[in-house]
Design an enzyme around this catalytic site. Sequence first.
Site, PDB file in Angstrom:
ATOM      1  N   CYS A 112      46.694  57.125  -3.642  1.00  0.00           N
ATOM      2  CA  CYS A 112      45.482  56.237  -3.208  1.00  0.00           C
ATOM      3  C   CYS A 112      45.333  56.695  -1.542  1.00  0.00           C
ATOM      4  O   CYS A 112      44.288  56.314  -1.231  1.00  0.00           O
ATOM      5  CB  CYS A 112      46.014  54.706  -3.192  1.00  0.00           C
ATOM      6  SG  CYS A 112      46.413  54.444  -4.952  1.00  0.00           S
ATOM      7  N   HIS A 254      41.727  50.085   1.106  1.00  0.00           N
ATOM      8  CA  HIS A 254      41.966  50.683  -0.283  1.00  0.00           C
ATOM      9  C   HIS A 254      41.985  49.361  -1.117  1.00  0.00           C
ATOM     10  O   HIS A 254      42.577  48.485  -0.796  1.00  0.00           O
ATOM     11  CB  HIS A 254      43.384  51.208  -0.483  1.00  0.00           C
ATOM     12  CG  HIS A 254      43.696  51.676  -1.680  1.00  0.00           C
ATOM     13  ND1 HIS A 254      43.030  52.129  -2.753  1.00  0.00           N
ATOM     14  CD2 HIS A 254      44.993  51.361  -2.493  1.00  0.00           C
ATOM     15  CE1 HIS A 254      43.400  52.034  -3.923  1.00  0.00           C
ATOM     16  NE2 HIS A 254      44.573  51.716  -3.778  1.00  0.00           N
ATOM     17  N   ASN A 284      40.975  49.405  -9.207  1.00  0.00           N
ATOM     18  CA  ASN A 284      41.715  50.319  -8.248  1.00  0.00           C
ATOM     19  C   ASN A 284      41.605  51.609  -8.763  1.00  0.00           C
ATOM     20  O   ASN A 284      41.821  52.331  -9.654  1.00  0.00           O
ATOM     21  CB  ASN A 284      43.229  49.837  -8.333  1.00  0.00           C
ATOM     22  CG  ASN A 284      44.089  51.061  -7.300  1.00  0.00           C
ATOM     23  OD1 ASN A 284      43.487  51.871  -6.865  1.00  0.00           O
ATOM     24  ND2 ASN A 284      45.294  50.642  -7.204  1.00  0.00           N
TER      25      ASN A 284
HETATM   26  O1  UT7 Z   1      46.928  51.421  -5.306  1.00  0.00           O
HETATM   27  C1  UT7 Z   1      48.332  51.255  -5.218  1.00  0.00           C
HETATM   28  C2  UT7 Z   1      48.816  50.858  -6.400  1.00  0.00           C
HETATM   29  N1  UT7 Z   1      49.161  49.661  -6.751  1.00  0.00           N
HETATM   30  C3  UT7 Z   1      48.859  48.423  -6.199  1.00  0.00           C
HETATM   31  O2  UT7 Z   1      48.783  48.404  -5.044  1.00  0.00           O
HETATM   32  C4  UT7 Z   1      49.543  47.270  -7.006  1.00  0.00           C
HETATM   33  C5  UT7 Z   1      50.428  46.519  -6.493  1.00  0.00           C
HETATM   34  N2  UT7 Z   1      51.059  45.447  -7.239  1.00  0.00           N
HETATM   35  C6  UT7 Z   1      50.038  44.398  -7.490  1.00  0.00           C
HETATM   36  O3  UT7 Z   1      48.876  44.274  -7.466  1.00  0.00           O
HETATM   37  C7  UT7 Z   1      50.497  43.218  -8.445  1.00  0.00           C
HETATM   38  O4  UT7 Z   1      52.056  43.176  -8.278  1.00  0.00           O
HETATM   39  C8  UT7 Z   1      50.569  43.193  -9.769  1.00  0.00           C
HETATM   40  C9  UT7 Z   1      49.047  42.673  -9.935  1.00  0.00           C
HETATM   41  C10 UT7 Z   1      50.612  44.417 -10.474  1.00  0.00           C
HETATM   42  C11 UT7 Z   1      50.993  42.003 -10.602  1.00  0.00           C
HETATM   43  O5  UT7 Z   1      51.126  40.933  -9.833  1.00  0.00           O
HETATM   44  P1  UT7 Z   1      52.228  39.900  -9.681  1.00  0.00           P
HETATM   45  O6  UT7 Z   1      51.793  38.520  -9.019  1.00  0.00           O
HETATM   46  O7  UT7 Z   1      53.266  40.662  -8.833  1.00  0.00           O
HETATM   47  O8  UT7 Z   1      52.723  39.678 -11.034  1.00  0.00           O
HETATM   48  P2  UT7 Z   1      54.343  39.966 -11.693  1.00  0.00           P
HETATM   49  O9  UT7 Z   1      54.479  41.280 -11.806  1.00  0.00           O
HETATM   50  O10 UT7 Z   1      55.292  39.047 -10.985  1.00  0.00           O
HETATM   51  O11 UT7 Z   1      54.060  39.319 -13.061  1.00  0.00           O
HETATM   52  C12 UT7 Z   1      54.031  37.831 -13.106  1.00  0.00           C
HETATM   53  C13 UT7 Z   1      54.015  37.528 -14.472  1.00  0.00           C
HETATM   54  C14 UT7 Z   1      54.864  38.161 -15.468  1.00  0.00           C
HETATM   55  O12 UT7 Z   1      55.395  37.309 -16.481  1.00  0.00           O
HETATM   56  P3  UT7 Z   1      56.760  36.185 -16.353  1.00  0.00           P
HETATM   57  O13 UT7 Z   1      57.760  37.434 -16.429  1.00  0.00           O
HETATM   58  O14 UT7 Z   1      56.855  35.551 -15.278  1.00  0.00           O
HETATM   59  O15 UT7 Z   1      56.945  35.604 -17.727  1.00  0.00           O
HETATM   60  C15 UT7 Z   1      54.189  39.426 -16.190  1.00  0.00           C
HETATM   61  O16 UT7 Z   1      54.743  39.610 -17.457  1.00  0.00           O
HETATM   62  O17 UT7 Z   1      52.776  37.934 -15.138  1.00  0.00           O
HETATM   63  C16 UT7 Z   1      52.958  38.721 -16.474  1.00  0.00           C
HETATM   64  N3  UT7 Z   1      51.925  39.583 -16.262  1.00  0.00           N
HETATM   65  C17 UT7 Z   1      50.705  39.629 -16.781  1.00  0.00           C
HETATM   66  N4  UT7 Z   1      50.100  38.430 -17.429  1.00  0.00           N
HETATM   67  C18 UT7 Z   1      48.797  38.442 -18.105  1.00  0.00           C
HETATM   68  C19 UT7 Z   1      51.841  41.015 -15.956  1.00  0.00           C
HETATM   69  N5  UT7 Z   1      50.381  41.586 -16.127  1.00  0.00           N
HETATM   70  C20 UT7 Z   1      49.847  40.434 -16.702  1.00  0.00           C
HETATM   71  C21 UT7 Z   1      48.623  40.647 -17.289  1.00  0.00           C
HETATM   72  N6  UT7 Z   1      48.049  39.401 -17.719  1.00  0.00           N
HETATM   73  N7  UT7 Z   1      47.591  41.741 -17.045  1.00  0.00           N
END
Ligand code: UT7
Length: 327
Positions: A112, A254, A284
């Site tokens: 990125c 980004h 992204n």
């Molecule tokens: O370009 C550089 C590369 N990437 C990034 O910059 C991404 C950086 N990270 C992020 O943007 C965030 O960490 C995410 C958007 C990927 C995830 O958000 P989060 O607030 O960190 O969520 P989480 O991973 O803590 O997940 C929270 C809950 C989980 O469920 P439980 O374990 O609490 O029951 C996940 O399983 O949300 C669940 N979850 C979803 N639910 C619905 C994860 N993905 C999804 C989804 N839809 N697509």
Amino acid sequence: MRTRIAGTGKAVPDKVLTNDDLSKMVATSDAWIRERTGIGERRILEEGKSTSDLAAEAGRKACQSAEIDPKELDCIIVATISPDMPMPAVAVTVQQKIGAGTCAAFDLSAACAGFIYGMSIADSFIKNGQFKKVLVIGVEILSRVVDWTDRNTCVLFGDGAGAAVFVPTAAGDQRGILSTHLFADGAGMKYLNIPGGGSIEPPSVKSVEAGRHFVKMEGKQVFTNAVKNLSSAAKVALEANGKTTADVDWFVAHQANLRIIEAVAERVQIPLAKFYLNIHKYGNTSSASIPIALDEALREGKIKPGELVLMAALGAGLSWGSALVTI
Ligand code: UT7
């Protein structure tokens, strides 16, 4: 003498994949994706087209807006982690497709942060006198490397390309790149990678069956590092040039997650209104995200000539960087 942006261009596929479409593919919802990421939809490249097709379209448009013939280019740099093929570089295919001459052409891999790295290399080439007209393209076809059954990653990414032509400034011209700052920390490689397909895990039936050719990400780790490092890179850029946050007209960050951008805005104390945002439309797009945003902001007349633009990006590596540019 400085290096200035002479023109920009972008190319995004026509096909739109909405959050509602995704909710029919994995256990997710429009509400979750919007709330946690700010993404509303993303573009997906049609079958039969490849990375170099989008890259060439963006590159051609950047040359048009810079009012230069592609034959005048001295160098083409393509930042990508989703190339047409392992070799040769996408840049040489772009060279053919846009009708450039036998100029230098190569790809760079900084995920990125790729466009910021490319901009920094273009700036060095131009300042040391080696080249006068350098095309830098950020392009990704991430739809071909994400696991469409993994809701943790597939909702985040999209396809696209953005490009800019860099040239030297004439005497007395105050425009141009004031500085670029580049960083990497390989300790973070475990947080975001595509493990299969290289020399560690060459392609095999086993690697394909195990999904080793798809993006793997520990989202929370990337999120935390992104907020910290984008903020520090932005501050370094301002300090190096004796500028304050009040001097910044626009922050082109980004577009990975709206919550990351909001947290950076808070940390660096630059109002969110100064951030150009298009994550809701494209998700992204990795190395393409900054040049697409830059091109849109310029064409929409939001970023105007003479304005000071701060840019920062972070991605796999972890690799990150910032640039401060007078447009
Ligand atoms: O370009 C550089 C590369 N990437 C990034 O910059 C991404 C950086 N990270 C992020 O943007 C965030 O960490 C995410 C958007 C990927 C995830 O958000 P989060 O607030 O960190 O969520 P989480 O991973 O803590 O997940 C929270 C809950 C989980 O469920 P439980 O374990 O609490 O029951 C996940 O399983 O949300 C669940 N979850 C979803 N639910 C619905 C994860 N993905 C999804 C989804 N839809 N697509």
